[in-house]
Design a protein around this motif. Structure first.
Motif, PDB file in Angstrom:
ATOM      1  N   ALA A  71       0.919  -1.081  -0.122  1.00  0.00           N
ATOM      2  CA  ALA A  71       0.083   0.074  -0.065  1.00  0.00           C
ATOM      3  C   ALA A  71       0.699   1.390  -0.033  1.00  0.00           C
ATOM      4  O   ALA A  71       0.806   2.289  -0.769  1.00  0.00           O
ATOM      5  CB  ALA A  71      -0.842   0.132   1.279  1.00  0.00           C
ATOM      6  N   LEU A  72       2.025   1.159   0.943  1.00  0.00           N
ATOM      7  CA  LEU A  72       2.840   2.294   0.855  1.00  0.00           C
ATOM      8  C   LEU A  72       3.666   2.657  -0.443  1.00  0.00           C
ATOM      9  O   LEU A  72       3.848   3.619  -1.050  1.00  0.00           O
ATOM     10  CB  LEU A  72       3.739   2.110   1.952  1.00  0.00           C
ATOM     11  CG  LEU A  72       4.850   3.402   2.189  1.00  0.00           C
ATOM     12  CD1 LEU A  72       4.081   4.460   2.485  1.00  0.00           C
ATOM     13  CD2 LEU A  72       5.595   3.131   3.507  1.00  0.00           C
ATOM     14  N   GLY A  73       4.203   1.311  -0.798  1.00  0.00           N
ATOM     15  CA  GLY A  73       4.779   1.347  -2.223  1.00  0.00           C
ATOM     16  C   GLY A  73       3.979   1.955  -3.472  1.00  0.00           C
ATOM     17  O   GLY A  73       4.521   2.611  -4.176  1.00  0.00           O
ATOM     18  N   ARG A  82      10.930   5.866  -7.145  1.00  0.00           N
ATOM     19  CA  ARG A  82      11.137   4.559  -7.397  1.00  0.00           C
ATOM     20  C   ARG A  82      11.550   3.734  -6.226  1.00  0.00           C
ATOM     21  O   ARG A  82      12.501   3.933  -5.430  1.00  0.00           O
ATOM     22  CB  ARG A  82      12.492   4.622  -8.498  1.00  0.00           C
ATOM     23  CG  ARG A  82      12.107   5.225  -9.936  1.00  0.00           C
ATOM     24  CD  ARG A  82      13.309   4.893 -10.711  1.00  0.00           C
ATOM     25  NE  ARG A  82      13.407   3.559 -11.423  1.00  0.00           N
ATOM     26  CZ  ARG A  82      14.450   2.917 -11.434  1.00  0.00           C
ATOM     27  NH1 ARG A  82      15.774   3.537 -11.407  1.00  0.00           N
ATOM     28  NH2 ARG A  82      14.448   1.812 -11.910  1.00  0.00           N
ATOM     29  N   VAL A  83      10.798   2.600  -5.976  1.00  0.00           N
ATOM     30  CA  VAL A  83      10.991   1.906  -4.896  1.00  0.00           C
ATOM     31  C   VAL A  83      11.335   0.456  -4.915  1.00  0.00           C
ATOM     32  O   VAL A  83      10.816  -0.194  -5.888  1.00  0.00           O
ATOM     33  CB  VAL A  83       9.555   2.049  -4.135  1.00  0.00           C
ATOM     34  CG1 VAL A  83       9.573   1.326  -2.684  1.00  0.00           C
ATOM     35  CG2 VAL A  83       8.911   3.386  -3.976  1.00  0.00           C
ATOM     36  N   ARG A 114       7.790   1.381 -11.544  1.00  0.00           N
ATOM     37  CA  ARG A 114       8.842   2.245 -10.697  1.00  0.00           C
ATOM     38  C   ARG A 114       9.238   1.384  -9.666  1.00  0.00           C
ATOM     39  O   ARG A 114       9.586   1.940  -8.818  1.00  0.00           O
ATOM     40  CB  ARG A 114       8.256   3.402 -10.578  1.00  0.00           C
ATOM     41  CG  ARG A 114       7.830   4.250 -11.961  1.00  0.00           C
ATOM     42  CD  ARG A 114       7.270   5.551 -11.777  1.00  0.00           C
ATOM     43  NE  ARG A 114       8.368   6.140 -10.845  1.00  0.00           N
ATOM     44  CZ  ARG A 114       9.205   7.093 -11.450  1.00  0.00           C
ATOM     45  NH1 ARG A 114       9.393   7.176 -12.652  1.00  0.00           N
ATOM     46  NH2 ARG A 114      10.210   7.967 -10.718  1.00  0.00           N
ATOM     47  N   ALA A 115       8.718   0.098  -9.381  1.00  0.00           N
ATOM     48  CA  ALA A 115       8.959  -0.745  -8.182  1.00  0.00           C
ATOM     49  C   ALA A 115       9.947  -2.041  -8.827  1.00  0.00           C
ATOM     50  O   ALA A 115       9.956  -2.642  -9.731  1.00  0.00           O
ATOM     51  CB  ALA A 115       7.619  -1.016  -7.598  1.00  0.00           C
ATOM     52  N   PHE A 116      10.647  -2.313  -7.789  1.00  0.00           N
ATOM     53  CA  PHE A 116      11.403  -3.633  -7.712  1.00  0.00           C
ATOM     54  C   PHE A 116      11.351  -4.628  -6.578  1.00  0.00           C
ATOM     55  O   PHE A 116      11.550  -3.963  -5.274  1.00  0.00           O
ATOM     56  CB  PHE A 116      12.788  -3.362  -8.036  1.00  0.00           C
ATOM     57  CG  PHE A 116      13.931  -4.669  -8.174  1.00  0.00           C
ATOM     58  CD1 PHE A 116      13.754  -5.167  -9.180  1.00  0.00           C
ATOM     59  CD2 PHE A 116      14.737  -4.794  -7.076  1.00  0.00           C
ATOM     60  CE1 PHE A 116      14.719  -6.377  -9.284  1.00  0.00           C
ATOM     61  CE2 PHE A 116      15.405  -6.022  -6.965  1.00  0.00           C
ATOM     62  CZ  PHE A 116      15.604  -6.789  -8.233  1.00  0.00           C
ATOM     63  N   ILE A 117      10.867  -5.722  -6.492  1.00  0.00           N
ATOM     64  CA  ILE A 117      10.490  -6.541  -5.244  1.00  0.00           C
ATOM     65  C   ILE A 117      11.805  -7.616  -5.356  1.00  0.00           C
ATOM     66  O   ILE A 117      11.786  -8.555  -6.565  1.00  0.00           O
ATOM     67  CB  ILE A 117       9.329  -6.968  -5.287  1.00  0.00           C
ATOM     68  CG1 ILE A 117       8.497  -5.902  -5.060  1.00  0.00           C
ATOM     69  CG2 ILE A 117       9.159  -7.722  -3.751  1.00  0.00           C
ATOM     70  CD1 ILE A 117       6.940  -6.269  -5.072  1.00  0.00           C
ATOM     71  N   ARG A 118      12.320  -7.855  -4.329  1.00  0.00           N
ATOM     72  CA  ARG A 118      13.398  -9.044  -4.364  1.00  0.00           C
ATOM     73  C   ARG A 118      13.132  -9.678  -2.994  1.00  0.00           C
ATOM     74  O   ARG A 118      13.606  -9.232  -2.107  1.00  0.00           O
ATOM     75  CB  ARG A 118      14.817  -8.673  -4.696  1.00  0.00           C
ATOM     76  CG  ARG A 118      15.744  -9.528  -4.299  1.00  0.00           C
ATOM     77  CD  ARG A 118      15.796 -10.470  -5.568  1.00  0.00           C
ATOM     78  NE  ARG A 118      16.825 -11.434  -5.421  1.00  0.00           N
ATOM     79  CZ  ARG A 118      17.641 -12.185  -6.458  1.00  0.00           C
ATOM     80  NH1 ARG A 118      17.543 -11.783  -7.474  1.00  0.00           N
ATOM     81  NH2 ARG A 118      18.716 -13.054  -6.095  1.00  0.00           N
ATOM     82  N   PRO A 119      12.753 -10.912  -3.166  1.00  0.00           N
ATOM     83  CA  PRO A 119      12.748 -11.865  -1.913  1.00  0.00           C
ATOM     84  C   PRO A 119      14.228 -12.449  -1.814  1.00  0.00           C
ATOM     85  O   PRO A 119      14.615 -13.052  -2.581  1.00  0.00           O
ATOM     86  CB  PRO A 119      11.575 -12.696  -2.108  1.00  0.00           C
ATOM     87  CG  PRO A 119      10.929 -12.599  -3.438  1.00  0.00           C
ATOM     88  CD  PRO A 119      11.947 -11.648  -4.170  1.00  0.00           C
TER      89      PRO A 119
END
Length: 336
Positions: A71-73, A82-83, A114-119
């Protein structure tokens, strides 16, 4: 695999997400040749002018960390930021990989350009973060992300390492009362910059407000820190479901980050973090050196067996194990 460091660095600096993912995979590798390549990549991309706002977020299991970050991202990317999200998951004891897969729990944010998620799997690393989280943050900054959020495995006294590698630390809690308040360890309360009570909606709204008041009272009893402006640490209520309080909470994060930058706190913290990183790498290198020598590794196994059987004291056994190394160092120092 063949790695063209110059090409990979250029593509990361250009903001290519696929290249960034490959770079993080490289720095997470434990292979000796990959470690050398990773160090060359980090050295090539070192740029003090590219400094993201590093935010650590921890919380009790089930509190909704991923929901809050998503939600924040979405709000931040909508505002032009860019998050990058580095989500540290519990690890499988069988494969060593991530169990929860935070990327699948942030489906909307993962589709944002504009987002990048890395587990990343925590593996055996204590402190709630992955072994190479600091390197991953540097790569995200080099790729042009101006906000990097590190989500930890859980909450507790051992989950505080993330606070020593970020600029602002958020503690996320669920509405609770009485006995539950005592369940949150004082150690993590002392390092929290903002305590965010999530799920402040529907039937839980009133209880969330009471919980916020309880934590606000507890925070006032904490010893004042010279790294904080007036009003920090603070407790706030938010709702990942409705979005209530998220804008206000982020405004507080930005206010705190700006104050710390202007007062020189951030520069001092970053310098201390770099020094701590050096010491951690030095210790890891010494451990790797000890385990890489087959004769020494066999000797360590023998001494460990004696300690476990109660035939030797741990301290004495450790000194015996290190004695050949110390003699070798003494000999090297005496040689011309």
């Amino acid at each position: 695999m063949s790695i063209d460091i110059e090409d990979l660095a250029a593509r990361i600096a250009a903001g290519e997400r696929r290249a960034l993912a490959r770079g993080i995979t490289l720095v997470e590798s434990t292979r000796a040749d990959h470690r050398a390549a990773a160090e060359a990549l980090l050295d090539r991309l070192a740029d003090p002018s590219r400094m993201a706002l590093r935010v650590g977020l921890s919380g009790t299991p089930g509190v909704g960390k991923s929901s809050v970050i998503e939600a924040l991202g979405l709000r931040l990317t909508g505002a032009g930021h860019r998050v990058a999200v580095l989500a540290v998951d519990p690890s499988s004891s069988r494969s060593g990989g991530s169990i929860l897969g935070d990327k699948t729990r942030m489906e909307r944010l993962s589709r944002e350009a504009r987002a990048f998620i890395r587990p990343s799997p925590a593996a055996a690393q204590l402190g709630g973060v992955a072994r190479r989280t600091r390197e991953a943050m540097m790569l995200c900054e080099a790729a042009g992300f101006d906000v990097v959020i590190v989500e930890t495995v859980g909450v507790g006294q051992s989950e505080t390492l993330v606070s020593r590698m970020t600029d602002v630390f958020l503690l996320l809690l669920a509405p609770a009362g009485g006995d539950e308040l005592q369940g949150v360890k004082r150690g993590i309360m002392e390092i929290a910059d903002l305590v965010l009570v999530n799920k402040a909606d529907g039937d839980l709204a009133a209880q969330a407000l009471r919980t916020r008041a309880d934590y606000a009272g507890a925070l006032r009893l904490m010893r004042a820190r010279d790294t904080d402006p007036e009003g920090i640490p603070a407790a706030r209520t938010i709702s990942a479901l409705t979005g209530d309080g998220l804008s206000e909470a982020w405004a507080e994060v930005e206010r705190l980050a700006a104050w710390r930058r202007e007062s020189g706190v951030t520069a001092r913290r970053r310098a201390a973090q770099a020094g701590q990183w050096f010491e951690d790498e030095l210790r890891a290198g010494i451990e790797a050196l000890l385990s890489s020598d087959r004769a020494l590794a066999a000797r360590l196994d023998e001494l460990r067996a004696r300690v476990e059987a109660g035939h030797a004291a741990p301290g004495a056994a450790a000194r015996e194990a290190l004695d050949p190394l110390m003699r070798a160092l003494d000999g090297a120092a005496e040689s011309p």
